[in-house]
Design an enzyme around this catalytic site. Structure first.
Site, PDB file in Angstrom:
ATOM      1  N   SER A  72      -9.013   5.132 -79.936  1.00 16.92           N
ATOM      2  CA  SER A  72      -9.381   3.724 -79.820  1.00 16.92           C
ATOM      3  C   SER A  72      -9.851   3.153 -81.141  1.00 16.92           C
ATOM      4  O   SER A  72     -10.163   3.886 -82.083  1.00 16.92           O
ATOM      5  CB  SER A  72     -10.466   3.554 -78.749  1.00 16.92           C
ATOM      6  OG  SER A  72     -11.576   4.351 -79.078  1.00 16.92           O
ATOM      7  N   ASP A  73      -9.903   1.831 -81.173  1.00 21.10           N
ATOM      8  CA  ASP A  73     -10.401   1.135 -82.358  1.00 21.10           C
ATOM      9  C   ASP A  73     -11.021  -0.181 -81.912  1.00 21.10           C
ATOM     10  O   ASP A  73     -10.518  -0.833 -81.007  1.00 21.10           O
ATOM     11  CB  ASP A  73      -9.273   0.871 -83.361  1.00 21.10           C
ATOM     12  CG  ASP A  73      -9.824   0.412 -84.695  1.00 21.10           C
ATOM     13  OD1 ASP A  73     -10.360   1.267 -85.422  1.00 21.10           O
ATOM     14  OD2 ASP A  73      -9.763  -0.798 -84.990  1.00 21.10           O
ATOM     15  N   THR A  74     -12.127  -0.535 -82.554  1.00 18.77           N
ATOM     16  CA  THR A  74     -12.826  -1.779 -82.249  1.00 18.77           C
ATOM     17  C   THR A  74     -13.009  -2.577 -83.527  1.00 18.77           C
ATOM     18  O   THR A  74     -13.323  -2.001 -84.574  1.00 18.77           O
ATOM     19  CB  THR A  74     -14.221  -1.492 -81.632  1.00 18.77           C
ATOM     20  OG1 THR A  74     -14.059  -0.743 -80.427  1.00 18.77           O
ATOM     21  CG2 THR A  74     -14.986  -2.773 -81.329  1.00 18.77           C
ATOM     22  N   SER A 109      -9.000  -1.707 -78.692  1.00 17.78           N
ATOM     23  CA  SER A 109      -7.727  -1.180 -78.188  1.00 17.78           C
ATOM     24  C   SER A 109      -7.909   0.290 -77.883  1.00 17.78           C
ATOM     25  O   SER A 109      -8.614   1.001 -78.608  1.00 17.78           O
ATOM     26  CB  SER A 109      -6.622  -1.341 -79.232  1.00 17.78           C
ATOM     27  OG  SER A 109      -6.345  -2.705 -79.445  1.00 17.78           O
TER      28      SER A 109
END
Length: 192
Positions: A72-74, A109
């Site tokens: 994931s990535d924020t 995501s």
């Protein structure tokens, strides 16, 4: 939930790991260093989708048949600009100053990868800060050191308690994982 897949979480974030513990799901943490570089033309969720998928590609050829990898990535999106993790104290100060008295979006995501396929979902939450004084920003940076957080803040910390006036969407998304969407995706995957 049927244990069709073994969950592999590729995140060093203590907050994301805690969410998975709170799901009451068994999982294993596996970490790989990835240069989080993305093409300049990407915007908003295109960036987080790209980076979540890039993190998954680091595991190419390493997943077992019964494993699902979660990456994931924020990021924080403010006025058409991506704000990631701060480089240093001064950068963190400038980021928080820019978020002060404004509304930004927090985009996360999450990429789910098995040996058969890869699918990415994302969520967007709008967060509004009141006006933050320089003293409040310095106090937060000195005492909470949010240098590992997108947008230089943690909503669950002091700054969130004293500075956030409005939130539209998933709270947990701002912490770093849209838990409801992730849990539903995993429930469907693990039970099919």
């Amino acid at each position: 939930m049927d244990k069709k897949y073994k969950i592999v979480l590729a995140s060093g974030s203590p907050r994301r790991q805690q969410f998975f513990k709170d799901f009451d799901l068994e999982f294993e943490v596996r970490l790989k260093e990835v240069d989080e570089i993305y093409p300049n033309h990407l915007k908003a969720e295109e960036i987080t989708n790209f980076l979540a998928e890039l993190k998954a590609k680091a595991f190419d050829g390493e997943l077992a048949q019964n494993e699902v990898l979660i990456t994931s990535d924020t990021l924080v999106w403010l006025n058409g600009k991506a704000l990631g993790k701060p480089k240093d104290y001064d950068d963190a100060f400038a980021i928080l100053k820019s978020l002060s008295n404004d509304t930004h979006e927090v985009i996360t995501s999450v990429c789910f990868t098995t040996t058969e396929k890869s699918e990415t979902i994302f969520d967007v939450t709008k967060v509004t800060f009141s006006e933050l004084s320089d003293d409040a920003i310095r106090y937060y940076l000195d005492n909470y050191k949010p240098f590992d957080k997108a947008g230089a803040y943690g909503i669950q910390e002091w700054i969130g308690l004293i500075g956030i006036t409005k939130i539209e969407g998933s709270y947990t998304n701002v912490v770093g994982l849209p838990t409801e969407k992730v849990y539903n995706y995993l429930t469907n995957l693990l039970s099919n």
